[in-house]
Design a protein around this motif. Structure first.
Motif, PDB file in Angstrom:
ATOM      1  N   LYS A  57       0.850  -1.191   0.000  1.00  0.00           N
ATOM      2  CA  LYS A  57       0.000   0.000   0.000  1.00  0.00           C
ATOM      3  C   LYS A  57       0.886   1.243   0.000  1.00  0.00           C
ATOM      4  O   LYS A  57       1.834   1.343   0.784  1.00  0.00           O
ATOM      5  N   LYS A  58       0.605   2.196  -0.884  1.00  0.00           N
ATOM      6  CA  LYS A  58       1.526   3.334  -1.021  1.00  0.00           C
ATOM      7  C   LYS A  58       1.281   4.395   0.049  1.00  0.00           C
ATOM      8  O   LYS A  58       0.173   4.516   0.576  1.00  0.00           O
ATOM      9  N   GLN A  59       2.325   5.129   0.361  1.00  0.00           N
ATOM     10  CA  GLN A  59       2.173   6.336   1.178  1.00  0.00           C
ATOM     11  C   GLN A  59       1.480   7.391   0.313  1.00  0.00           C
ATOM     12  O   GLN A  59       1.695   7.424  -0.904  1.00  0.00           O
ATOM     13  N   PRO A  60       0.688   8.278   0.930  1.00  0.00           N
ATOM     14  CA  PRO A  60      -0.067   9.251   0.128  1.00  0.00           C
ATOM     15  C   PRO A  60       0.807  10.133  -0.770  1.00  0.00           C
ATOM     16  O   PRO A  60       0.380  10.541  -1.846  1.00  0.00           O
ATOM     17  N   HIS A  61       2.051  10.404  -0.338  1.00  0.00           N
ATOM     18  CA  HIS A  61       2.872  11.339  -1.134  1.00  0.00           C
ATOM     19  C   HIS A  61       3.473  10.699  -2.380  1.00  0.00           C
ATOM     20  O   HIS A  61       4.076  11.395  -3.211  1.00  0.00           O
ATOM     21  N   ILE A  62       3.333   9.396  -2.545  1.00  0.00           N
ATOM     22  CA  ILE A  62       3.901   8.754  -3.742  1.00  0.00           C
ATOM     23  C   ILE A  62       3.039   9.101  -4.960  1.00  0.00           C
ATOM     24  O   ILE A  62       1.822   8.920  -4.948  1.00  0.00           O
ATOM     25  N   SER A  63       3.692   9.590  -5.996  1.00  0.00           N
ATOM     26  CA  SER A  63       2.966  10.113  -7.164  1.00  0.00           C
ATOM     27  C   SER A  63       2.117   9.044  -7.844  1.00  0.00           C
ATOM     28  O   SER A  63       2.558   7.904  -8.040  1.00  0.00           O
ATOM     29  N   ASN A  64       0.914   9.457  -8.250  1.00  0.00           N
ATOM     30  CA  ASN A  64       0.048   8.563  -9.029  1.00  0.00           C
ATOM     31  C   ASN A  64       0.626   8.231 -10.397  1.00  0.00           C
ATOM     32  O   ASN A  64       0.196   7.277 -11.039  1.00  0.00           O
ATOM     33  N   LEU A  65       1.591   9.037 -10.832  1.00  0.00           N
ATOM     34  CA  LEU A  65       2.250   8.716 -12.106  1.00  0.00           C
ATOM     35  C   LEU A  65       3.073   7.440 -11.968  1.00  0.00           C
ATOM     36  O   LEU A  65       3.176   6.647 -12.897  1.00  0.00           O
ATOM     37  N   ILE A  66       3.679   7.254 -10.791  1.00  0.00           N
ATOM     38  CA  ILE A  66       4.463   6.029 -10.562  1.00  0.00           C
ATOM     39  C   ILE A  66       3.548   4.815 -10.528  1.00  0.00           C
ATOM     40  O   ILE A  66       3.857   3.769 -11.089  1.00  0.00           O
ATOM     41  N   THR A  67       2.421   4.963  -9.861  1.00  0.00           N
ATOM     42  CA  THR A  67       1.587   3.789  -9.541  1.00  0.00           C
ATOM     43  C   THR A  67       0.438   3.593 -10.531  1.00  0.00           C
ATOM     44  O   THR A  67      -0.370   2.687 -10.336  1.00  0.00           O
ATOM     45  N   ALA A  68       0.357   4.444 -11.545  1.00  0.00           N
ATOM     46  CA  ALA A  68      -0.757   4.386 -12.504  1.00  0.00           C
ATOM     47  C   ALA A  68      -2.092   4.450 -11.752  1.00  0.00           C
ATOM     48  O   ALA A  68      -3.007   3.665 -12.016  1.00  0.00           O
ATOM     49  N   ASN A  69      -2.138   5.371 -10.804  1.00  0.00           N
ATOM     50  CA  ASN A  69      -3.356   5.634 -10.012  1.00  0.00           C
ATOM     51  C   ASN A  69      -3.799   4.494  -9.114  1.00  0.00           C
ATOM     52  O   ASN A  69      -4.902   4.513  -8.577  1.00  0.00           O
TER      53      ASN A  69
END
Ligand code: TXA
Ligand code: MG
Length: 319
Positions: free
Chosen positions: A92-104
């Motif tokens: 589960k990602k931390q909120p500050h990790i960009s959605n560009l990295i995770t494809a939303n």
């Protein structure tokens, strides 16, 4: 330009540029994980669709807590066993990790690579690196600096030299859903070795139409030469007698074909060595102006499963 100078790589990365760098699995195209400019450049250089998320590369196990949250115990156990090394965890990602990295997605892929140059580079940076394999979308992953340079002669200013990748196939990707451990991508760590730590695991079906890991899209790792993947190489040769054939074999040469047109991945019959040589052999055969490459199916255990997975995808025509 291929270079040994880590300071040059640091300089470029600090300016939101993208560089090529070695890991133990394959070379990566790296950018600052906290820079959306750098992340966007990676997608455009690779021509990778934005729905296919990237892996965050970290310098030590502790950094996992800066990127992910609610990390299950089993993930720590796997990290302790296999990091630094060719294991990617989906958490589960931390909120500050960009959605560009995770494809939303609300998950993020993380791994700590086991290559001295990658670790030295990460240690000189104040941020982690996002990095997909350094190949154009669907092409064969690079295991040498020169292959990265040849793929992106204008787009990438610097490729750090790190020799031939010792592992040679991508990391195994593992995630966790409802107390289940799931393998999203077969990779450099054999399932048998993962299972020793996790107990039961489920391997995601690669033919699934809506894959969990979009890198599981069917066509991938493909040479430009037509590839035939078969249990029975001798029969496949007789079906293509009019063609210029190259062979990719596990441990034994094929007497019917000129020895210069065949690559035996591991005469010593070792699946790890075969995996380490796989992509380089595909690159080589692809450069020999053949009509067809016939690849032999590997034993269905250990890294044989991973090799079969990659060769199988390399034959697919669908994206
Ligand atoms: O060995 C490796 O993993 C290499 C080296 C450079 O570290 N990297 C690599 O990256 O193979 P790439 O981008 O070629 O493959 C990453 C895979 C893709 O299949 C992607 O879909 C999957 O990781 N992935 C990334 N984030 C994910 C997420 N949140 N959930 C599921 N899959 C994810
Ligand atoms: Mg890739």
């Amino acid at each position: 330009m291929i270079s040994n100078e880590i300071s040059k790589a640091v300089h470029l990365l600090n300016q939101n540029e993208v560089i090529g760098f070695p890991t133990e699995t394959v070379y990566g195209l790296a950018g600052n994980a906290f820079s959306e400019t750098a992340i966007s450049k990676i997608y455009s250089i690779k021509k990778r669709p934005s729905f296919n998320p990237l892996i965050v590369h970290i310098k030590n196990k502790e950094q996992m807590n800066d990127i992910a949250q609610e990390i299950p115990d089993i993930a720590y156990k796997l990290a302790n066993e296999f990091w630094p090394g060719p294991l990617t965890l989906i958490l589960k990602k931390q909120p500050h990790i960009s959605n560009l990295i995770t494809a939303n997605k609300d998950t993020v892929a993380i791994r700590m690579p086991n290559h001295p140059i990658a670790l030295e580079l990460l240690n000189q940076l104040s941020y982690p690196l996002v990095a997909p394999s350094a190949n154009p979308y669907t092409a064969i992953s690079p295991t040498k600096a020169i292959q990265v340079q040849n793929y992106f002669p204008n787009e990438v200013q610097l490729v750090l030299e790190g020799g031939s990748c010792s592992v040679g196939v991508e990391s195994t990707i593992i995630g966790f859903e409802n107390n289940e451990t799931i393998v999203y991508r077969l990779g450099a760590i054999a399932l048998e070795d993962i299972q020793k730590v996790t107990g039961a695991i489920r391997v995601l079906n690669k033919n699934n139409k809506t894959p969990k890991a979009p890198g599981m899209t069917l066509k991938h790792y493909a040479p430009t030469t037509t590839l035939v993947f078969t249990q029975n190489v001798s029969e496949a040769i007789t079906l293509h007698t009019s063609k210029k054939i190259g062979l990719l074999l596990f441990n034994t040469p094929q007497p019917k074909i000129d020895s210069v047109l065949q690559i035996v991945l591991s005469p010593e019959n070792d699946l790890k060595i075969a995996a380490a040589n796989l992509y380089n052999a595909l690159h080589e055969l692809d450069n020999r102006n053949l009509d067809i490459i016939i690849a032999e199916r590997f034993p269905d255990y250990g890294l044989g499963k991973t090799i079969n997975d990659r060769l199988d995808r390399a034959t697919k025509t669908e994206h």
